[in-house]
Enzyme design. Structure first.
Site, short mmCIF file in Angstrom:
data_model
loop_
_atom_site.label_atom_id
_atom_site.label_comp_id
_atom_site.label_asym_id
_atom_site.label_seq_id
_atom_site.Cartn_x
_atom_site.Cartn_y
_atom_site.Cartn_z
N HIS A 272 0.82 -1.23 0.00
CA HIS A 272 0.00 0.00 0.00
C HIS A 272 0.84 1.27 0.00
CE1 HIS A 272 -4.06 -1.78 0.65
NE2 HIS A 272 -3.31 -2.81 0.98
N ASP B 140 3.44 9.36 -0.74
CA ASP B 140 2.26 8.59 -0.37
C ASP B 140 2.06 7.49 -1.41
OD1 ASP B 140 0.01 8.03 1.20
OD2 ASP B 140 -0.55 10.15 1.30
P1 ADQ Z 1 -3.02 6.03 4.74
O1 ADQ Z 1 -1.62 6.48 4.92
O2 ADQ Z 1 -3.79 5.88 5.99
O3 ADQ Z 1 -3.14 4.67 3.90
P2 ADQ Z 1 -4.95 7.37 2.85
O4 ADQ Z 1 -4.82 6.69 1.55
O5 ADQ Z 1 -5.15 8.84 2.70
O6 ADQ Z 1 -3.68 7.20 3.78
O7 ADQ Z 1 -6.18 6.73 3.61
C1 ADQ Z 1 -6.64 7.25 4.81
C2 ADQ Z 1 -8.11 6.87 5.01
O8 ADQ Z 1 -8.45 7.25 6.33
C3 ADQ Z 1 -9.03 7.62 4.06
O9 ADQ Z 1 -10.07 6.78 3.67
C4 ADQ Z 1 -9.52 8.79 4.91
O10 ADQ Z 1 -10.81 9.26 4.59
C5 ADQ Z 1 -9.49 8.19 6.30
N1 ADQ Z 1 -9.23 9.27 7.29
C6 ADQ Z 1 -8.16 10.09 7.35
N2 ADQ Z 1 -8.30 10.99 8.36
C7 ADQ Z 1 -9.48 10.72 8.94
C8 ADQ Z 1 -10.23 11.31 10.03
N3 ADQ Z 1 -9.82 12.40 10.70
N4 ADQ Z 1 -11.41 10.76 10.35
C9 ADQ Z 1 -11.86 9.68 9.66
N5 ADQ Z 1 -11.23 9.12 8.63
C10 ADQ Z 1 -10.06 9.62 8.27
C11 ADQ Z 1 -2.21 3.75 3.28
C12 ADQ Z 1 -1.15 4.37 2.38
C13 ADQ Z 1 -1.82 5.22 1.31
C14 ADQ Z 1 -2.80 4.35 0.52
C15 ADQ Z 1 -3.74 3.61 1.45
C16 ADQ Z 1 -4.61 2.59 0.69
O11 ADQ Z 1 -0.26 5.17 3.16
O12 ADQ Z 1 -0.86 5.79 0.43
O13 ADQ Z 1 -3.58 5.19 -0.34
O14 ADQ Z 1 -3.02 2.89 2.44
O15 ADQ Z 1 -3.84 1.75 -0.11
#
Ligand code: ADQ
Length: 480
Positions: A156, A369
């Site tokens: 990921h 990311d």
């Molecule tokens: P993350 O580093 O966690 O994931 P991201 O892809 O942005 O990053 O996913 C975060 C998820 O958490 C999103 O669905 C977002 O809506 C949710 N989220 C964030 N802040 C929140 C809050 N305050 N309240 C509720 N929900 C919140 C890892 C990798 C990424 C990759 C994903 C999926 O680091 O690059 O995109 O896995 O593969």
């Protein structure tokens, strides 16, 4: 049909309707319901005494199998090698990489121990799909236990350039372990290229790459496998509906009332040093500094719930951000206006989607990311008639697909301030055109398509390879 076995560090919490979190968890759970199968991983519990026991919970055709971790295992496998070594290195932060040989041993030990718990639960024709950097040695551990099933792996987070990976002392062991999988999935073509580059130049392996329509064939460390890019998606139409429904809710009404017609810039991230929050705050400050017309006309809301709060690097980023938001607010705030609202908490998906829909700019500028689902969620949540503008880091995997965003370099504070100004002033026709381009892209590659593409390639390999030796013999060996 073969059962699907999902293995991930954490298993998504399950409520009546399925996983509580959205996106990936829902996409994977849908596939599990279709084929029947199991989701296996750490329960999130850290045990201070006693032997961890595996817990099995059935939800229709899906079994959730979870196990706690002993304190030492949590420290070495999770806090240590996974999050203090691999996470910074894979996000190109060689300066933050901490390495301790005992933690790496713990990481391998826990992978083998988890694999040992899974083996007795496996059937001969199960297809196993392992997720993320915590579990790189998992297939090797299963193979050592004699398991012959198809095993795929999806990373990921980014796969770093070879020169950065070399900063992790056991880099060779890690790449060799990856080669025990049948299929490797990366988020983007640049990640795949970085992996292939290591194979060719550091491991004297061979890569038979294609034009990207078929997985590349790889031979290294005496093993053969395939690898491809599978950019993870979201369910854009479901998010749009959530956003619409949430717009009538109290949190959004409160936000609107306190904005008083000011424009809104919105960011949502886990609080992590890879997300570029300090640079982002400074670029907003630069905008206010250079363009007084925006003062008291625009508010920036950053939602960032703390994660991994028991690690030093995370305590440090929190302190830096609190200092930066305090300093910038102290500099520009007026009696009726706080420029940056910095909120440390988790919100329901519906609330976030509705806030995205209200905001004029989605400000998503990680330093690195793997993908960044927030960027995709932001676009999905927009009103097609009056969409906001996505300002997106070139170093988020999502920038490979969302090319109609305003793409920025997240360390170029002036460049980001320019992009914010451009986004806030963008004419409606241009906003709509950019939105149409991005939403079409998101529909073409939603999370079901991502999952189906990966599983199709993993299963396709199965037809080419006879599985003479079955898992059962191995099971006995490990249980004994
Ligand atoms: P993350 O580093 O966690 O994931 P991201 O892809 O942005 O990053 O996913 C975060 C998820 O958490 C999103 O669905 C977002 O809506 C949710 N989220 C964030 N802040 C929140 C809050 N305050 N309240 C509720 N929900 C919140 C890892 C990798 C990424 C990759 C994903 C999926 O680091 O690059 O995109 O896995 O593969």
């Amino acid at each position: 049909m073969s059962r699907l076995i999902i293995v991930s560090n954490r298993v998504a919490p399950i409520s009546e309707g399925g996983p509580a979190a959205g996106g990936l968890a829902v996409g994977v759970y849908d596939a599990l319901k279709e084929t029947g199968g199991m989701w296996f991983g750490w329960s999130g519990e850290v045990l201070s005494s006693g032997q961890p026991q595996i817990q099995l919970v059935e939800h229709g055709p899906v079994t959730f199998a979870t196990v706690g971790l002993a304190r030492r295992d949590y420290d070495q496998y999770y806090r240590g090698f996974s999050n203090a070594t691999l996470w910074p290195a894979f996000h190109y932060r060689a300066d933050l990489v901490h390495y301790d040989r005992h933690e790496f041993e713990g990481y391998r030990r826990v992978n083998a121990w988890l694999a040992g718990h899974l083996v007795p639960l496996l059937r001969d024709d199960d297809v196993i799909w392992v997720h993320d950097y915590h579990l790189i040695p998992f297939a090797e551990a299963l193979r050592e236990a004699g398991v012959k099933n198809r095993i795929g792996f999806f990373l990921h987070i980014p796969f770093p350039a070879a020169q950065v990976l070399l900063s992790v002392p056991p880099h060779r062991d890690l790449v060799k372990a990856l080669c025990a999988f049948d299929l490797l999935g990366f988020q983007t073509r640049p990640d795949l290229r970085a992996f292939c580059d290591y194979i060719v130049h550091e491991a004297a392996g061979q890569v038979d790459d294609t034009d990207g329509t078929q997985p590349a064939s790889i031979r290294a460390f005496g093993r053969s496998l395939r690898a491809a890019a599978y950019p993870i998606g979201v369910y854009p139409d479901e998010i749009a509906q959530l956003a619409k429904a949430g717009s009538r809710g109290k949190p959004v009404r409160t936000m609107k009332a306190t904005l008083h017609d000011r424009q809104l810039i919105m960011s949502v991230d886990r609080l992590d040093y890879s997300k570029g929050l300090v640079e982002r705050f400074r670029a907003f400050e630069r905008l206010l500094d250079r363009s007084p017309a925006f003062r008291n006309r625009v508010s920036f809301v950053q939602i960032a719930p703390p994660t991994r709060a028991d690690m030093h690097a995370y305590q440090d980023i929190r302190l830096r951000l609190e200092a930066e938001s305090g300093r910038i607010n102290g500099r520009f705030a007026e009696f009726d206006w706080t420029p940056i609202r910095y909120i440390h908490r988790q919100y329901e998906r519906q609330v976030l989607a509705a806030l995205f829909r209200q905001s004029h700019v989605g400000y998503v500028t990680p330093l690195r990311d793997g993908m960044n689902l927030v960027a995709k969620e932001y676009v999905s949540a927009q009103d097609p008639d009056d969409p906001g503008v996505l300002v997106l880091s070139q170093f988020a995997g999502a920038a490979q697909e969302l090319t109609a965003a305003l793409i920025v370099n997240p360390i170029d504070v002036d460049g980001m301030a320019d992009a914010l100004g451009e986004a806030l002033a963008m004419p409606l026709a241009e906003r709509r055109a950019r939105y149409r381009d991005m939403i079409a892209q998101l529909r073409d590659n939603n999370v079901s398509i991502w999952r189906d593409n990966f599983l199709r390639d993993l299963n396709r390999g199965a037809a080419d390879k006879p599985r003479a030796v079955r898992a059962r013999a191995a099971r006995k060996a490990v249980v004994a």
